[in-house]
Design a protein around this motif. Structure first.
Motif, mmCIF file in Angstrom:
data_model
loop_
_atom_site.group_PDB
_atom_site.id
_atom_site.type_symbol
_atom_site.label_atom_id
_atom_site.label_comp_id
_atom_site.label_asym_id
_atom_site.label_seq_id
_atom_site.Cartn_x
_atom_site.Cartn_y
_atom_site.Cartn_z
ATOM 1 N N SER A 14 4.649 -0.997 8.066
ATOM 2 C CA SER A 14 3.625 -2.031 8.456
ATOM 3 C C SER A 14 3.697 -2.442 10.223
ATOM 4 N N THR A 15 5.131 -2.152 10.433
ATOM 5 C CA THR A 15 4.881 -2.969 12.066
ATOM 6 C C THR A 15 3.121 -2.223 13.080
ATOM 7 N N ILE A 16 3.763 -0.512 12.530
ATOM 8 C CA ILE A 16 2.852 0.378 13.384
ATOM 9 C C ILE A 16 1.754 -0.111 12.843
ATOM 10 N N ALA A 17 1.393 0.186 11.525
ATOM 11 C CA ALA A 17 0.078 -0.523 10.385
ATOM 12 C C ALA A 17 -0.531 -1.377 11.659
ATOM 13 N N LYS A 18 -0.058 -2.333 11.618
ATOM 14 C CA LYS A 18 -0.787 -3.694 11.963
ATOM 15 C C LYS A 18 -1.143 -3.738 14.116
ATOM 16 N N LEU A 19 -0.566 -2.920 14.541
ATOM 17 C CA LEU A 19 -0.584 -2.553 15.938
ATOM 18 C C LEU A 19 -2.195 -0.995 16.031
ATOM 19 N N LEU A 20 -2.271 -0.393 15.114
ATOM 20 C CA LEU A 20 -3.037 0.589 14.687
ATOM 21 C C LEU A 20 -4.560 -0.280 14.445
ATOM 22 N N VAL A 21 -4.418 -1.497 13.614
ATOM 23 C CA VAL A 21 -5.706 -1.495 12.878
ATOM 24 C C VAL A 21 -6.298 -2.645 14.436
ATOM 25 N N LYS A 22 -5.149 -2.797 15.360
ATOM 26 C CA LYS A 22 -5.823 -3.797 16.566
ATOM 27 C C LYS A 22 -6.781 -2.638 17.639
ATOM 28 N N GLU A 23 -6.056 -1.404 17.635
ATOM 29 C CA GLU A 23 -6.684 -0.064 18.736
ATOM 30 C C GLU A 23 -8.073 0.317 17.809
ATOM 31 N N LEU A 24 -7.691 0.601 16.942
ATOM 32 C CA LEU A 24 -9.408 1.149 15.605
ATOM 33 C C LEU A 24 -10.392 0.174 15.275
ATOM 34 N N PRO A 25 -11.924 0.504 15.287
ATOM 35 C CA PRO A 25 -12.266 -0.572 15.222
ATOM 36 C C PRO A 25 -12.747 -0.112 13.667
ATOM 37 N N ASN A 26 -13.329 -1.163 13.068
ATOM 38 C CA ASN A 26 -13.695 -1.288 11.428
ATOM 39 C C ASN A 26 -12.171 -0.521 10.726
ATOM 40 N N THR A 27 -11.119 -1.147 11.024
ATOM 41 C CA THR A 27 -10.134 -0.872 9.973
ATOM 42 C C THR A 27 -9.741 -1.633 8.912
ATOM 43 N N ALA A 28 -9.329 -1.100 8.214
ATOM 44 C CA ALA A 28 -8.951 -1.694 7.004
ATOM 45 C C ALA A 28 -7.301 -1.718 6.492
ATOM 46 N N LEU A 29 -7.002 -2.362 6.399
ATOM 47 C CA LEU A 29 -4.885 -1.952 5.693
ATOM 48 C C LEU A 29 -4.822 -2.401 4.519
ATOM 49 N N VAL A 30 -3.935 -1.202 4.114
ATOM 50 C CA VAL A 30 -4.545 -1.543 2.158
ATOM 51 C C VAL A 30 -2.641 -1.601 2.190
ATOM 52 N N GLU A 31 -1.884 -2.138 2.354
ATOM 53 C CA GLU A 31 -0.550 -2.291 2.019
ATOM 54 C C GLU A 31 -0.230 -1.988 0.141
ATOM 55 N N ILE A 32 -0.505 -1.063 -0.412
ATOM 56 C CA ILE A 32 0.488 -0.253 -1.680
ATOM 57 C C ILE A 32 1.114 -1.734 -2.266
ATOM 58 N N ASP A 33 2.401 -2.483 -1.325
ATOM 59 C CA ASP A 33 2.985 -2.933 -2.022
ATOM 60 C C ASP A 33 2.931 -4.367 -2.250
ATOM 61 N N ALA A 34 1.301 -4.587 -1.662
ATOM 62 C CA ALA A 34 0.862 -5.904 -2.575
ATOM 63 C C ALA A 34 0.244 -5.851 -3.905
ATOM 64 N N PHE A 35 0.085 -3.905 -4.176
ATOM 65 C CA PHE A 35 -0.261 -4.376 -6.244
ATOM 66 C C PHE A 35 0.615 -4.006 -5.863
ATOM 67 N N HIS A 36 2.010 -3.696 -6.525
ATOM 68 C CA HIS A 36 3.132 -4.178 -7.463
ATOM 69 C C HIS A 36 3.323 -5.313 -7.145
ATOM 70 N N GLU A 37 3.182 -6.505 -6.269
ATOM 71 C CA GLU A 37 3.736 -8.033 -6.555
ATOM 72 C C GLU A 37 2.624 -8.950 -7.355
#
Length: 160
Positions: A14-37
């Motif tokens: 999750s830490t790496i994903a959030k940093l990658l989102v800042k580096e890559l334009p037009n990027t969505a972050l899909v947290e599969i764990d949110a579906f379990h929540e």
């Protein structure tokens, strides 16, 4: 482009994903764990397939709209095969990076996460079933890397 960040609980996905989102334009972050929540009353082992099906739908929707998608999630071989089979219709590249710090490092509190007994047991389970050592993608031992160093490594690998 689709980027899976595979690895055990507490590997840094999750830490790496959030940093990658800042580096890559037009990027969505899909947290599969949110579906379990959304169905947290259902035992995790029973909800995994449903969570993956929901993830495929969301990833597909984003990718069809030319968004990059980052998915941090521990992928077993079976779940990897399911995702690849269901996402192969998309006209986009798929990259898979497994964060594989040493077990001892993963079992320690890192960042703001406080591991409980369930989390430690789940980490041990992930290591036992081979989550940090899959037959697919690129494995990164990020035991001694900062999150920023791991992000730069991933970005460089995707350029090759």
């Amino acid at each position: 482009m689709i980027i899976f960040l595979n690895g055990s609980i507490n590997a840094g996905k999750s830490t790496i994903a959030k940093l990658l989102v800042k580096e890559l334009p037009n990027t969505a972050l899909v947290e599969i764990d949110a579906f379990h929540e959304m169905i947290d009353w259902m035992p995790i082992d029973q909800s995994i397939q449903l969570n993956l099906e929901n993830a495929v739908s969301v990833i597909t929707n984003f990718a069809k709209r030319n968004l990059n998608v980052i998915i941090p999630y521990p992928l077993s071989e079976k779940n990897h095969d399911y995702m690849m089979e269901n996402l192969k219709v998309l006209d986009t590249s798929i990259h898979i990076f497994t964060l594989a710090p040493k077990l001892e490092k993963t079992l320690t509190n890192r960042g703001t996460r406080e591991l409980n007994d369930w989390g430690k047991e789940r980490i041990k389970h992930h290591y036992t079933i081979g989550i940090p050592n899959p037959t697919f993608g690129e494995i990164i031992d990020n035991s001694d890397q900062t999150p920023e160093e791991t992000v730069q490594y991933i970005l460089a690998k995707m350029k090759n």
